[in-house]
Design a protein around this motif. Sequence first.
Motif, mmCIF file in Angstrom:
data_model
loop_
_atom_site.group_PDB
_atom_site.id
_atom_site.type_symbol
_atom_site.label_atom_id
_atom_site.label_comp_id
_atom_site.label_asym_id
_atom_site.label_seq_id
_atom_site.Cartn_x
_atom_site.Cartn_y
_atom_site.Cartn_z
ATOM 1 N N SER A 83 -10.969 -34.137 6.077
ATOM 2 C CA SER A 83 -12.327 -34.685 5.022
ATOM 3 C C SER A 83 -11.942 -33.465 3.426
ATOM 4 O O SER A 83 -11.507 -32.595 3.714
ATOM 5 N N VAL A 84 -11.592 -33.930 2.913
ATOM 6 C CA VAL A 84 -10.982 -33.072 1.610
ATOM 7 C C VAL A 84 -11.956 -32.169 1.499
ATOM 8 O O VAL A 84 -11.893 -31.288 1.355
ATOM 9 N N SER A 85 -13.073 -32.189 0.971
ATOM 10 C CA SER A 85 -14.059 -31.366 1.099
ATOM 11 C C SER A 85 -13.753 -30.228 2.011
ATOM 12 O O SER A 85 -14.042 -28.862 1.989
ATOM 13 N N TRP A 86 -13.570 -30.348 3.848
ATOM 14 C CA TRP A 86 -13.658 -29.490 4.400
ATOM 15 C C TRP A 86 -12.017 -28.673 3.780
ATOM 16 O O TRP A 86 -11.800 -27.158 4.392
ATOM 17 N N PHE A 87 -10.138 -29.353 3.067
ATOM 18 C CA PHE A 87 -9.646 -28.674 2.895
ATOM 19 C C PHE A 87 -10.214 -27.706 1.712
ATOM 20 O O PHE A 87 -9.603 -27.415 2.049
ATOM 21 N N LEU A 88 -10.536 -28.338 0.819
ATOM 22 C CA LEU A 88 -11.127 -27.154 -0.137
ATOM 23 C C LEU A 88 -12.081 -26.217 0.230
ATOM 24 O O LEU A 88 -11.554 -25.059 -0.632
ATOM 25 N N LYS A 89 -12.519 -26.450 0.615
ATOM 26 C CA LYS A 89 -13.604 -24.567 1.237
ATOM 27 C C LYS A 89 -12.647 -23.908 2.016
ATOM 28 O O LYS A 89 -12.358 -22.841 1.858
ATOM 29 N N LYS A 90 -11.653 -24.869 2.718
ATOM 30 C CA LYS A 90 -11.038 -24.361 3.647
ATOM 31 C C LYS A 90 -10.273 -23.039 3.363
ATOM 32 O O LYS A 90 -9.418 -22.115 2.368
ATOM 33 N N ALA A 91 -9.329 -23.538 1.402
ATOM 34 C CA ALA A 91 -8.171 -23.019 0.267
ATOM 35 C C ALA A 91 -9.482 -22.053 -0.536
ATOM 36 O O ALA A 91 -8.938 -21.682 -0.714
ATOM 37 N N ALA A 92 -10.400 -22.787 -0.928
ATOM 38 C CA ALA A 92 -11.614 -21.538 -1.614
ATOM 39 C C ALA A 92 -12.532 -20.256 -0.984
ATOM 40 O O ALA A 92 -12.197 -19.794 -1.621
ATOM 41 N N GLY A 93 -11.638 -20.789 0.678
ATOM 42 C CA GLY A 93 -12.421 -19.283 1.460
ATOM 43 C C GLY A 93 -14.122 -19.406 1.719
ATOM 44 O O GLY A 93 -14.272 -18.158 1.216
ATOM 45 N N ILE A 94 -14.662 -21.186 1.286
ATOM 46 C CA ILE A 94 -15.943 -20.569 1.199
ATOM 47 C C ILE A 94 -17.115 -21.047 2.346
ATOM 48 O O ILE A 94 -16.071 -22.014 2.706
ATOM 49 N N GLU A 95 -17.944 -20.563 2.190
ATOM 50 C CA GLU A 95 -19.000 -22.105 3.537
ATOM 51 C C GLU A 95 -19.803 -23.146 2.883
ATOM 52 O O GLU A 95 -19.518 -24.160 3.642
ATOM 53 N N THR A 96 -20.015 -22.490 2.031
ATOM 54 C CA THR A 96 -20.735 -24.053 0.861
ATOM 55 C C THR A 96 -20.470 -24.305 -0.297
ATOM 56 O O THR A 96 -19.889 -23.481 -1.076
ATOM 57 N N ALA A 97 -20.355 -25.333 -0.525
ATOM 58 C CA ALA A 97 -20.351 -25.538 -1.828
ATOM 59 C C ALA A 97 -21.485 -25.125 -3.294
ATOM 60 O O ALA A 97 -23.075 -24.771 -2.669
ATOM 61 N N SER A 98 -21.217 -25.288 -4.165
ATOM 62 C CA SER A 98 -22.463 -25.117 -5.223
ATOM 63 C C SER A 98 -23.378 -25.885 -5.063
ATOM 64 O O SER A 98 -23.747 -27.150 -4.607
ATOM 65 N N GLY A 99 -24.571 -25.309 -5.024
ATOM 66 C CA GLY A 99 -26.004 -26.303 -5.186
ATOM 67 C C GLY A 99 -25.982 -26.738 -5.879
ATOM 68 O O GLY A 99 -26.775 -27.972 -6.778
#
Length: 155
Positions: A83-99
């Motif tokens: 998914s796009v969200s998985w790619f974005l998290k990997k590129a940004a180096g974060i575990e979870t998105a903003s609440g």
Amino acid sequence: MTTLKDVATRKPVLATIRLLVPAGAARPAPPVGPALGFYRLNLMAFCKDFNARTQKYKAETPMQVTLTAYKDSTFEFVVKSPSVSWFLKKAAGIETASGRPGHNIVTSLSLRHIYEIAKLKQSDPFCKHVSLEALSKSIIGTAKSMGIEIVKDLD
């Protein structure tokens, strides 16, 4: 256009199953086992074929699978990219998105990252006819909804 012969020889579909399976790690255990076992499908054939198709991806990459089960206990499946969200998290180096997206910015990515993700997603069979510009706009929208700021260049 389908012909009458194609319609007459089409196999009756028993179910369409969607799974999220790590690349190269399909085993006849949950989540694969119960989902396919319920329809009496060959678990080991799926696992071997899936693992062979996904061996080029890094281990533990979540792959989306759409499996079509037929009434004669055969199946076909399509493997989609993560998914796009998985790619974005990997590129940004974060575990979870903003609440609270729009209020809290978790991190920022450059347009170069967005372009690279769009190129990867364009290889997906369902996105191959979509332009890179349209995919990039969609990915930017997803990033904003996750609290990731898109900048022209990272400093």
